[in-house]
Design an enzyme around this catalytic site. Structure first.
Site, mmCIF file in Angstrom:
data_model
loop_
_atom_site.group_PDB
_atom_site.id
_atom_site.type_symbol
_atom_site.label_atom_id
_atom_site.label_comp_id
_atom_site.label_asym_id
_atom_site.label_seq_id
_atom_site.Cartn_x
_atom_site.Cartn_y
_atom_site.Cartn_z
ATOM 1 C CG PHE A 1 -1.776 -1.249 1.287
ATOM 2 C CD1 PHE A 1 -2.982 -1.130 0.727
ATOM 3 C CD2 PHE A 1 -1.526 -2.426 1.622
ATOM 4 C CE1 PHE A 1 -3.932 -2.043 0.531
ATOM 5 C CE2 PHE A 1 -2.313 -3.577 1.773
ATOM 6 C CZ PHE A 1 -3.525 -3.427 1.091
ATOM 7 C CB VAL B 1 1.171 0.212 5.311
ATOM 8 C CG1 VAL B 1 0.811 1.673 5.317
ATOM 9 C CG2 VAL B 1 -0.207 -0.690 5.460
ATOM 10 C CB CYS B 2 4.780 2.873 1.809
ATOM 11 S SG CYS B 2 6.185 3.932 1.637
ATOM 12 C CB ILE B 3 7.072 2.956 7.210
ATOM 13 C CG1 ILE B 3 7.002 3.540 8.688
ATOM 14 C CG2 ILE B 3 8.206 3.253 6.486
ATOM 15 C CD1 ILE B 3 7.934 2.868 9.495
ATOM 16 C CB ALA C 1 1.852 5.002 6.937
#
Lengths: 120, 132
Positions: free
Chosen positions: B39, B77-79, B82
């Site tokens: 994501f 999820v791409c940190i 995010a």
């Protein structure tokens, strides 16, 4: 046909959205992981490469600085759609880095040369 | 065949995330495997635990979670994307001195390297919700 590497396709103008920066981040990460990476600038994405940007007045970071580091990351293949440039009245010598011009008929072969295409 | 899926679409405003979910189910139903679902950009909102959806509509983040639990999927999820958008886990809440966190169970925060690794490991990488 042998295929290798990742093609990152970017089609948005530099500052109206985060797309340009997000595409660069993906390309740089590919390089860090030693994956051959090509950037393809299509449609309004060609505006990303214009010299002399000064986005600080709208509170944005200048993309040119990151773009100029691309050769250091061994990202040497920057492809630009000829028709996208022409439609916008731009010339190759207005771009910040040396690029490889690709006409529309050659685009399918360029995509096919790569193992994966990431569109951002 | 090994697939990975990149989701850049948020769960509600556009249909991209729901289409990605349907595609993931179809991939699995056809007997293929999914190495990772990554994501990125506004797609990180799919990882929120706080989505409250009317009963007659799909709760897309919850459906991702259920699919992941059924098939042991890796939802990453791409940190960087995010934390900018306020999708964080307890560890990041501590790091950024926030009182709350909201990352849904079955999702994990990690770097863009996980996207590149997914490209290396997968026969096909399919992106949903680009160009927004």
């Amino acid at each position: 046909m042998s295929t290798e590497g990742i093609l990152v396709m970017t089609r948005s103008a530099p500052y109206g959205s985060s797309a340009a920066r997000d595409a660069l981040d993906v390309a740089l990460t590919c390089s860090v992981f030693e994956q051959p990476v090509t950037l393809l600038f299509l449609d309004d994405g060609v505006f990303q490469l214009l010299k002399g940007q000064s986005p600080s007045v709208i509170g944005q970071k200048n993309l040119n600085a990151v773009q100029q580091s691309l050769p250091l990351y061994d990202i040497k293949r920057l492809c630009v759609s000829t028709s996208s440039l022409e439609q916008r009245g731009l010339r190759q010598d207005e771009l910040i880095l040396p690029v490889e011009l690709v006409d529309d008929a050659a685009l399918p072969a360029l995509l096919a040369q790569h193992r994966h295409v990431l569109s951002i | 065949m090994i697939f990975s899926i990149v989701v850049q679409a948020p769960p509600v405003q556009t249909q991209g995330a729901e289409t990605a979910l349907r595609f993931a189910r179809a991939v699995l139903a056809a007997g293929h495997s999914i190495h990772r679902i990554f994501f990125y950009r506004d797609g990180v909102h799919n990882g929120s635990a706080l989505t409250c959806t009317p009963q007659d509509e799909f709760n897309i983040p919850q459906q991702w979670q259920e699919l992941a639990q059924q098939h042991k999927l890796d939802l990453v999820v791409c940190i960087a994307a995010a934390v900018r958008r306020g999708v964080i886990n307890e560890q990041e809440a501590v790091r950024y001195k926030q009182d709350q966190w909201n990352l849904r169970d079955s999702f994990e925060l990690s770097g863009l390297g996980q996207l590149v690794e997914a490209c290396i490991q997968s026969d096909r990488v399919v992106t949903f919700g680009a160009r927004s």
